[in-house]
Design an enzyme around this catalytic site. Structure first.
Site, mmCIF file in Angstrom:
data_model
loop_
_atom_site.group_PDB
_atom_site.id
_atom_site.type_symbol
_atom_site.label_atom_id
_atom_site.label_comp_id
_atom_site.label_asym_id
_atom_site.label_seq_id
_atom_site.Cartn_x
_atom_site.Cartn_y
_atom_site.Cartn_z
ATOM 1 C CG ASP A 105 -1.971 -1.082 1.466
ATOM 2 O OD1 ASP A 105 -3.153 -0.856 1.072
ATOM 3 O OD2 ASP A 105 -1.445 -2.269 1.565
ATOM 4 C CB THR A 302 -5.228 -3.924 2.079
ATOM 5 O OG1 THR A 302 -5.196 -2.740 1.102
ATOM 6 C CG2 THR A 302 -3.910 -4.157 2.869
HETATM 7 N N1 LIG Z 1 -17.170 -0.979 6.394
HETATM 8 C C1 LIG Z 1 -15.985 -0.472 5.798
HETATM 9 N N2 LIG Z 1 -15.120 0.300 6.544
HETATM 10 C C2 LIG Z 1 -13.855 0.704 5.987
HETATM 11 N N3 LIG Z 1 -13.519 0.110 4.697
HETATM 12 C C3 LIG Z 1 -14.224 -0.723 4.000
HETATM 13 C C4 LIG Z 1 -15.672 -1.066 4.628
HETATM 14 N N4 LIG Z 1 -16.060 -2.123 3.780
HETATM 15 C C5 LIG Z 1 -15.241 -2.005 2.471
HETATM 16 N N5 LIG Z 1 -14.293 -1.276 2.811
HETATM 17 C C6 LIG Z 1 -12.939 -0.946 2.172
HETATM 18 O O1 LIG Z 1 -13.607 -1.240 0.614
HETATM 19 C C7 LIG Z 1 -12.645 -1.976 -0.241
HETATM 20 C C8 LIG Z 1 -13.257 -3.123 -0.815
HETATM 21 O O2 LIG Z 1 -13.873 -3.819 0.359
HETATM 22 P P1 LIG Z 1 -14.486 -5.334 0.237
HETATM 23 O O3 LIG Z 1 -13.192 -6.082 -0.263
HETATM 24 O O4 LIG Z 1 -14.452 -5.628 1.692
HETATM 25 O O5 LIG Z 1 -15.224 -5.321 -0.788
HETATM 26 C C9 LIG Z 1 -11.540 -2.409 0.612
HETATM 27 O O6 LIG Z 1 -10.435 -1.434 0.685
HETATM 28 P P2 LIG Z 1 -8.960 -1.552 0.752
HETATM 29 O O7 LIG Z 1 -8.410 -3.025 0.592
HETATM 30 O O8 LIG Z 1 -8.336 -0.503 -0.308
HETATM 31 O O9 LIG Z 1 -8.631 -1.260 2.255
HETATM 32 C C10 LIG Z 1 -12.086 -2.232 2.116
HETATM 33 O O10 LIG Z 1 -11.033 -2.011 3.101
#
Ligand SMILES: Nc1ncnc2c1ncn2[C@@H]1O[C@H](COP(=O)(O)O)[C@@H](OP(=O)(O)O)[C@H]1O
Ligand SMILES: [Mg+2]
Length: 569
Positions: A105, A302
């Protein structure tokens, strides 16, 4: 013969003199502070800075965005292949999941951020998930006094005209004197800002801030500016703190073995627009620089990256103009596939020829799911196929015709928990450019300025009747003319735990009014006081004990104003 002076004349003369001195002094200070500002930014508000920022060509921005996503992706791949991820937790999400961060990242963000920033220096509003967007502008460590206790704080410029001071958690003596205040938004304070880059410290600062905030990460506390407008002598001490931070963190980044010391983070754009973009977008498209907001996600998915589930990982760049998403890039570093699109212009990706609207395959989060499965099944029926997958970028690509063997396909993308704008802006822009939609669950368009996140969930579709998806449902009794079935379900199954407790300890003059803004959907806050500081060392720091209770959903972004009783301050 003596000279007699009229007392009134002396007073007027004296006042005039004071006025002149004041002007000189404030001019001197303003000049001084402006040295710290990026591009001569006035200390009091960056909103004024961008006014004469000129224009930028969106077609050029697209070219740089593609390059940035690909160069960032190289870093992501390199770190993953080295198997040295330096995995850290940034804290917890509102739902209690680990919010992870890796060297992938950080290094990707460094490449992407600087490429965009150097190519378009007149675009002020560059937001990136790594937090470097904020740090780049300010990053000043300051000495600040709360009550009688000094605490360490970091000032970030969060948006054009607001600054956020993060205050370090601090134990005073043996007593419970945590200062864990989420953020204090200054809207008009003359805060000097430095453009000295805190890049090497980004990871640690990020962690320190997160650690400091883990107790209260869902609050924004506003307080009167006067308390935080530090007089110059106190303010100057930020330099010491800054140096100290530099010293304490420099070694950390240098020890990352895969970072080549000669590897400059700045890659310069050669100003060439690739052929495939020129072919699709024949003419430049100029927009005022101050209308542009850039969102960078240096590594999406991530969590899955740390599990070595490579197919989910993407890097993304999005450009919004006046808050509307206009161009998006989603790059898959492990497949070396890049999708880009510009609204009303062109794209290198298209929609599939058909979608199943009746029994859609729904792609949802695998690590931040909340109650999305229940919401989807109850809304679209038990026969609905749910595909759990990582990454918001990956899930948008699942709706499109993507020539990548590792890419699953779906008809709809639904998300019910809080999500950040850098996760979704690029997908939103691409869908929009191809005639699709990404909205909150209740169908509101998402504005890509201002706050970092959205509360109302997410519904993404293409070649479907998006409006009908909101309002029709297999579960008849949940549909209503007042709102969508999806929203009803999402509220019912809000992923937020019923009881959350936060400890926020505040200092200040008795009677200070604290505005506490609850950002979490589905929660109503109630405030009671907590007995105050137990250690004699910190008599003026008191505690507010904020307890949330499960209750009616809060209208997203509607602030709860809470005045802590005098006795607690
Ligand atoms: N409730 C939440 N709070 C914070 N970040 C979230 C979240 N839900 C999803 N995200 C972020 O949105 C992205 C896609 O989420 P997911 O894979 O769960 O669908 C991921 O980003 P990052 O991987 O860039 O942190 C994840 O961390
Ligand atoms: Mg992301």
């Amino acid at each position: 013969m003596g000279i007699r002076l009229s007392p009134l004349g002396v007073a007027v003369f004296f006042l005039l003199g004071l006025g002149v001195l004041y002007h000189l002094y404030s001019g001197f200070l303003a000049g001084r502070f402006s040295l710290f500002g990026l591009g001569g930014e006035p200390a009091g508000g960056a909103a004024e800075v961008a006014v004469d920022g000129g224009t930028v060509d969106l077609r050029e921005m697209l070219a740089v965005a593609v390059l940035a996503a690909e160069r960032g992706g190289d870093e992501v791949r390199r770190v993953r292949e080295s198997n040295v991820l330096h995995e850290k937790s940034k804290g917890k999400t509102r739902e209690g999941a680990e919010d992870k961060m890796t060297s992938g990242d950080v290094l990707s963000n460094r490449k992407m951020f600087y490429l965009l920033k150097t190519a378009f220096p007149n675009v002020q509003d560059v937001n990136s998930q790594g937090g470097l967007g904020n740090l780049e502008y300010t990053g000043a460590g300051v000495s600040l006094t709360l009550g009688s206790s000094p605490v360490a704080a970091y000032v970030y410029k969060t948006h054009k005209s607001s600054y956020t001071v993060y205050i370090e958690e601090k134990a005073v003596g043996t007593g419970l004197c945590l200062v864990a205040i989420a953020s204090i938004t200054l809207t008009s304070c003359p805060v000097p800002i430095t453009h000295q880059c805190l890049l090497p410290n980004a990871l640690l600062l990020w962690e320190q801030t997160r650690n400091a905030l883990h107790l209260a990460s869902t609050f924004v506390i506003s307080r009167p500016c006067s308390i935080l407008c530090l007089p110059p002598p106190v303010w100057q001490s930020y330099t010491d703190r800054y140096t100290e931070l530099n010293a304490s963190t420099a070694s950390m980044i240098n020890t990352e073995e895969h970072v080549d010391a000669s590897d400059k983070e700045v890659i310069v754009w050669n100003r060439k627009i690739p052929e495939d973009i020129l072919k699709e977008i024949a003419a430049p498209k100029e927009v005022p620089a101050e209308s542009v907001t850039v969102w960078i996600d240096p590594l999406d998915a991530t969590q899955e990256y740390t599990e070595d589930l490579r197919k989910y990982v993407t890097t993304m760049v999005c450009v919004a103009v006046n808050g509307k998403p206009v161009l998006g890039v989603i790059h898959k570093p492990f497949s070396e596939y890049t999708a880009w699109a510009m609204v009303d212009s062109g794209s290198n990706v298209k929609a599939r020829s058909s979608y199943n609207e009746k029994t859609p395959k729904i792609i949802v989060s695998r690590s931040h799911a909340g109650m999305v499965k229940q919401v989807a099944l109850q809304t679209f029926g038990n026969q609905t196929l749910i595909i759990p997958a990582g990454g918001a970028g990956y899930k948008v690509l699942a709706l499109l015709d993507v020539p990548d063997m590792t890419q699953e396909k779906a008809d709809l993308y639904i998300h019910v928990t809080y999500i950040k704008k850098w996760d979704i802006c690029a997908g939103n822009a691409i869908l929009k450019a191809l005639g699709g939609h990404m909205t909150t669950l209740s169908g509101e368009e998402i504005s890509y300025t201002g706050s970092d996140g959205i509360e109302g969930g997410l519904l993404a579709s293409i070649r479907m009747n998006h409006q009908a998806l909101m309002l029709s449902s297999e579960v008849g009794e949940h549909s209503s003319h007042e709102g969508s079935a999806l929203v009803t379900q999402a509220q019912k199954y809000s992923g937020v735990p019923t009881i959350l407790t936060f400890l926020v300890i505040v200092g200040g003059h008795p009677g200070t009014t604290w505005k506490v803004q609850a950002e979490t959907i589905g929660i109503v806050l109630a405030a009671t006081t907590y007995g105050g500081c137990v250690a004699p060392q910190c008599p003026k720091i008191s505690a507010g004990y904020l307890k949330s209770q499960s209750a009616k959903p809060l209208t997203p972004s509607a602030p709860s104003h809470i005045t802590l009783p005098k006795a607690s301050l």
